[in-house]
Design a protein around this motif. Structure first.
Motif, PDB file in Angstrom:
ATOM      1  N   SER E  84       0.375  -1.070   0.210  1.00  0.00           N
ATOM      2  CA  SER E  84      -0.241  -0.498   0.002  1.00  0.00           C
ATOM      3  C   SER E  84       0.494   1.535   0.513  1.00  0.00           C
ATOM      4  N   ALA E  85       0.511   2.040   0.114  1.00  0.00           N
ATOM      5  CA  ALA E  85       1.087   3.721  -0.524  1.00  0.00           C
ATOM      6  C   ALA E  85       1.105   3.774   1.044  1.00  0.00           C
ATOM      7  N   TYR E  88       4.621   2.333   1.614  1.00  0.00           N
ATOM      8  CA  TYR E  88       5.749   2.729   0.934  1.00  0.00           C
ATOM      9  C   TYR E  88       6.146   3.962   1.613  1.00  0.00           C
ATOM     10  N   TYR E 100       8.138   3.728  -5.541  1.00  0.00           N
ATOM     11  CA  TYR E 100       7.309   2.996  -5.277  1.00  0.00           C
ATOM     12  C   TYR E 100       6.412   3.358  -6.934  1.00  0.00           C
ATOM     13  N   TYR E 101       5.832   2.085  -7.172  1.00  0.00           N
ATOM     14  CA  TYR E 101       4.995   2.187  -8.444  1.00  0.00           C
ATOM     15  C   TYR E 101       3.214   2.211  -7.480  1.00  0.00           C
ATOM     16  N   HIS E 102       2.441   3.382  -7.986  1.00  0.00           N
ATOM     17  CA  HIS E 102       1.423   3.595  -8.055  1.00  0.00           C
ATOM     18  C   HIS E 102       0.449   1.981  -8.739  1.00  0.00           C
ATOM     19  N   LEU E 103       0.640   1.754  -9.485  1.00  0.00           N
ATOM     20  CA  LEU E 103      -0.520   0.770 -10.693  1.00  0.00           C
ATOM     21  C   LEU E 103      -0.205  -0.805  -9.357  1.00  0.00           C
ATOM     22  N   GLY E 105       1.085  -1.007  -7.195  1.00  0.00           N
ATOM     23  CA  GLY E 105       1.529  -1.780  -5.894  1.00  0.00           C
ATOM     24  C   GLY E 105       3.273  -2.122  -5.387  1.00  0.00           C
TER      25      GLY E 105
END
Lengths: 252, 252, 252, 252, 252, 252, 252, 252
Positions: E84-85, E88, E100-103, E105
């Motif tokens: 999760s964000a 991170y 961090y790669y949001h898409l 996760g």
């Protein structure tokens, strides 16, 4: 419109007592009137204590309230299943004598003289099955049946069931509710010679698969005389039990 | 042994009319005698026209013949389901008056005066469903019920069903048999106010999944009053219909 | 690039009007241009009233708004399915004439002169099936079809359906929406001689298995002429019905 | 009997031209006559080239022969699906001009002048899918449609499909047959703007689960315009394609 | 401990250079040391660019942070999937260079010189499949592979795929991601002669059954060379693709 | 009431020491007293360290507290599974010495002298399986068994399991807990000659189908001696392991 | 037709060496020729040792023989899977050097110089899995790979697997075949750092559900690097393993 | 090789009593020797009466005979399950004292003095379940356990079970076999305080789904102490019961 009524009508057309257009209107709708007879039949059913039923899941509070009010005006008992407390609060404002059963989430309205006939026994296996069992029991009660309850008699403790043999024996039809392995209807069915309506519940976890295990068990009951309704369908079981129980009253 | 009989026995012990050991033997088995009462109850059931039933699948010709002969000796009707023609040939040698129903594979023996009461209607959707429908009908007949049949009235041709409205209306309980999409019980259930016992059949292919599609459809019937038995279980449906139909006779 | 255009190009190469490298570039991409023809075909489709469609589930409000705006610029009707009220609020800011259908969650934009041809009938079984039925109806309308609705005609009350026979008969193609036991398409299909697109819905509980029961029932319809789309796929049914309905217009 | 006919009848009763009993008989059956209209409608359909259909699975050779002969007497085309060579041999004795299609197991009888209209394209993925594809194709042909075939164009070799683009484009409706992963309808659907009737087959092994994998794939097609029939139901696909194709002919 | 090391140790015991207890401790664990060789092998793997991987689902923020920090100390790349964000944010405080790669996760840490070898192509069908596709792509990148992406090329618009033929051809191994009907891997597999790792996603609704439809389709691919991982398992696909891609580098 | 007690009672009736009504009351319930013997047996079980168990899921905080208090009064150990922290807070107020195990959500009360006999080993595959493993371990401990734990020894790193061979060997019965592919029980079962109780967990995603994959794997274990309980049923496994472990103590 | 060939053609048109119609014909089909390149690519693949493959299930002896003969004429290796002994007898008559592998039912023809490169290891759990394992092994061999076998190393006897560690370590890619609980790929995958192609087999009974249990287990492997093919698909696994193994040879 | 033996060996190396190469050979294989201990353990198990087991399904008559002969040479009992009468005829020729149990299809060889310890009770519901029940019973007997049988005590006639209470109570472990709804293990488990090994059978039809209904019911037993084996796996149940029963003997 039955044969005699139709014959009379044609006679009146012939005699000029009834105009052609008037006869046309009456006859043209006849198929639907015949179909409508079913509806009248249904009304007859209502007079015999069958309520109108509202399935509240997926309806708004306003919709439930409006339908309830409209049905109540018919003068017969009214039953609303899967109703929230909020729905009841709204209904109660316009129909103060409406009653709420918290466990099954049922709103009921009793109107006129209540007569409870025959004998339906609702049996259930565990305390978690109570909401479904009560939906069956209340449904049958609102439909004018005498209902007795025998709860928490799961198969893992047979003596609890056997100690209540007499209750089992005196029922005209039994509703048996169970989740998990769904074994209770087979055991009960083996002890009585009356029809058993089995209700699987979604109680359980893992390989219970939300009631599938109990459903399959009940469908495969080694005991003849057991029929099954959908998972958690207490209403359907109570309704069917009422239809069966009333048969014992029909000819009297 | 009921309360009064037990009281008398104790009195006899007190009075010395019955020895302690004798009383001991009688009382010690009492739980099983009570359980045995169920069996006696069952015998009572038999006298009321309920037959003994043999499920022949998985039994040898010799076993079926022997059990049939033994049950026939009891004097009541005998019913053997899922029986092959070979089994019948063997049974017929020892019980010449036994009758064979080819379609459902049922051997039946009628003994004593036959009385057929009430009114059961067996409805079926297509000609492929006939074996299951006949298993239900014959079961109910052997159990002493009056049975009428309404066959080949699938939902794709509604007029065939509607043209027989009067048959539907006069039944006390209906057995509705259908394969494929299993829609018939819902349609029939909507036309009557009597209990409907729905029987899914394994007729169909592909996504019928050997009756699963019909089974699920029937369990989800939007029509209250419909209950379901196992796929192809004509016997169970006929048996249940008999239990229900007899309720209309009980008090007379 | 079609045959004539290619012939002209080659003529120009021969004549020196077009350089080899220039021709090379044009021809080298031809397969994709041919594939591109499909796109042009699609444009032709659009001119015939087929909208661009946005499936909003899983997209952000910003994405939906941007795509909607971009498609609207093309001048044809635009359709966005499974759209939230929040998405609509955002779209409405940039495209004020966009319209929102709450029940199915559809945003529609009508541009230019609207012509509604042919005749599609959307039938549905219960009030809980309305969102799916409306998704089908609105999809077909935005695609330029005349749509009529026949709602709340479940199989448990056949007279409601039969009373509207004329509606059934005049449709060129029917979309029939039902959850629970999914019997309606079979019954409707048996009353008409037109294609029926059946849509199972996830309405129901327990052994409805989120629409599986209805899906299987429809796939096993005993009535030829019934085809099925995914559970709750009102859009797909409306789209297919439009393709079929337009065939009746093609040659005119 | 329509409104005008009924009015006339009543007039005749009034005038004494028709007796009451005679009128009674005519009117009493009217609901069923109206329902019977469907049958007449069906007859109309037959005159437009729709055959009567016999589903032979589960019928005896004698039954098939008798029904075939009876239907043939009606003068329209006759179609018998899932028929064995033995059944054909028996039919041929009484109807020598009956024709047998070995691959799909179809017996067809063409009577009167045959006219094949419109354009149906039957596409299939692999050679194992041929029996189902041919059942669809022959069904449509017997129903009076012009049918073209595009076989063995599975998605693992796209060029085979693309090389036949023109065939795809000129069809009014397409039947796409595939087993295993069932991907072909999505690919074909993406190349045309016509309705696609997808037929999953039971071809495959292991996780194909007798056609379930293909069925699910087709139901989830990302391509709008694709509808699905039961596994191996070539007949249903051909029948539906005929209903759709005929729409393009209706107004002419 | 290999043969030579063991021989040396025994020599030392003989010479008294190593005490018996000391040798005992070393040898007693030898089986596990041999098993431990696998671990050393794994370390060798790490030096070749294979990261340690943390599967974050079901772990607390604190646990993820602690494990990440511990692994980062080893000096190799670190990969945390399904993060999760919030996770991170916590990791970033102690390892500021973590990315961090949001898409998908994914949290990734690149340490030392990064070398990206070979050629992996990640293909995906729709925009909803992107998170899974990116999990595969980033996993492979962190493991030291050169990754290209070809997104939004679903089978309903083949030209998008065909226009990128050259990308398909130059890849050493392909990861193909698709939900709904899962047809893309078969189509791609038919266009290349390299291994294809297929990833079904849970994208879809109704009869997609959360990815089951796509999974079954891929397992039944008519195209040899396609293997499958679990639904939504982008990580597993990227990891396997890396193992395969590295084989092309091994001998150089 | 055993034979001797019954004989004595009859003697007392004969002697007039016991009145007939009094004897009647005692004997009339005897079947249930015999059934009640099971209960007494259960009490004996309790004295041997078996606790009463409360399954908290679906019960209110008040219900759990009341039942816990009532059982605690019996003097034996008490076990409450699937209990929330809030339930514990409420129980702790009235039974301060109750202990809470956060991971499995278990409330336990130890009363009297605790004796832990025999040897149960609880093995689990991954850290996500810990709640289920701890439910098994704590259940067995409260029931008076000595429990050892071997956690995080999944089959993908066999050396972790093999390094703890001695732990495996000395257990009298093993509980093996695993999610995902559920392979651990087979591997462990192959290393020991003691009964293995396998517990599938719902750990995993996609085709794990909430524990179904692990459940099927364990049921199909190629290793004899492995039996299975429901998904996530740590309690059932710990309870069964206790029954088995106690057998090794029975005769001493 | 590549860029250079196209340029030359245009030059010839310009120069009048080629007529416009002739050029038109050549260019018009170019897309398919490009698609045809894939076929040529395939031919290249064949020259690298990839055979043509015949899937015999559902084909007649004559068809198999004819196709085999036709492919053999191409000069490359030929592989026929799921072939009966009768098929082989027929093939052998026309291609005497064809070889039959009884266990997997494979006919193979080796033509020209055979070179077996790299290293594929086929591992299988039990003797019942041998037919599938051999289908994988023979497929890979006919495709020009060096194959080693490690059979009968099920997880219930780990020492058999561990004793062959060196075999596992030296393989470039592994095919792991198992039925029942399907645990072997996870265990093997944990011991190596190479790609593992897992093949579930239909070996087992009851809850093995014809390979479903093994399939699910393998899809949920806790070990990254494991990918899965269809149940019993030895051919697909051997084919994929060959594609992977050849990557290690490509650049040399 | 245990710690002491290893210490001694090292001492001998130090003292020069054992050469380095000799020690090297001994120590190098130690991991496998330790793994080999499992085998020795297994031998120990054999001496305690555990037989070698041959699973005959899928093996040829020759294979079964050869393996049987080879195992018989070991001197311990031999057990072959799922063996045909033909297999037995072949075995009997070389091992005349081998015995065949027709019902379960088991060949058994008793060698040396037979001792049957403890107490296992095998309970089964119906006569169709007998083959599975007997497989369990014979397996346990060949493994040296005393086995009692209680057959045909299905839950639809509880008195048959209750009348044999004493049998239930004296068993150390129970194997309970049932098909159809699989309710018997729950009922039996509620009457005893010993471990119950439940065996679902494939007896039944329709929604029994070849034992799935019974399997799910047993996994969801509301009665703690019940564990489950695969459908029809009488062998596994008998084997596990033996492992459990022997625990009661271990310390004596």
């Amino acid at each position: 419109m039955n044969r005699e009524q139709l014959k009379t009508l044609l006679q009146q057309v012939k005699n000029g007592e009834t105009g052609i257009d008037e006869a046309l209107a009456l006859i043209k709708d006849m198929p639907y009137k015949e179909l409508g007879f079913a509806k009248i039949d249904h009304h007859r059913g209502l007079r015999r204590g069958f309520p109108e039923v509202i399935y509240c899941a997926g309806k708004t509070v306003e919709q439930v309230t409006a339908i309830f009010q409209s049905l109540a005006a018919g003068g017969s008992n009214v039953l609303a299943t899967r109703a929230s407390a909020e729905m009841y609060a709204s209904v109660k404002k316009v129909i103060p004598q409406a009653k709420y059963y918290h466990l099954p989430g049922v709103i009921a309205l009793y109107q006129g003289e209540q007569k409870q006939v025959g004998s339906i026994l609702v049996v259930c296996a565990g305390t978690s099955d109570l909401p479904v069992a009560e939906e069956a029991a209340v449904t049958a009660e609102v439909m004018g049946n005498k209902v007795e309850r025998l709860y928490d008699v799961g198969v893992a403790g047979l003596h609890r069931l056997l100690m209540n043999w007499s209750l089992l024996e005196k029922a005209r039809v039994l509703v048996v509710v169970a989740g998990m392995e769904g074994a209770l209807p087979s055991v009960v069915g083996g002890l009585v010679d009356k029809p058993v309506v089995a209700v699987p519940t979604s109680v359980g976890y893992g390989a219970a698969f939300n009631g599938l295990a109990a459903l399959l068990a009940m469908l495969n009951s080694c005991c003849a005389g057991v029929t099954v309704v959908n998972i958690d369908n207490g209403f359907g079981a109570g309704y069917t039990a009422s239809l069966i129980n009333k048969l014992g009253e029909v000819e009297q």
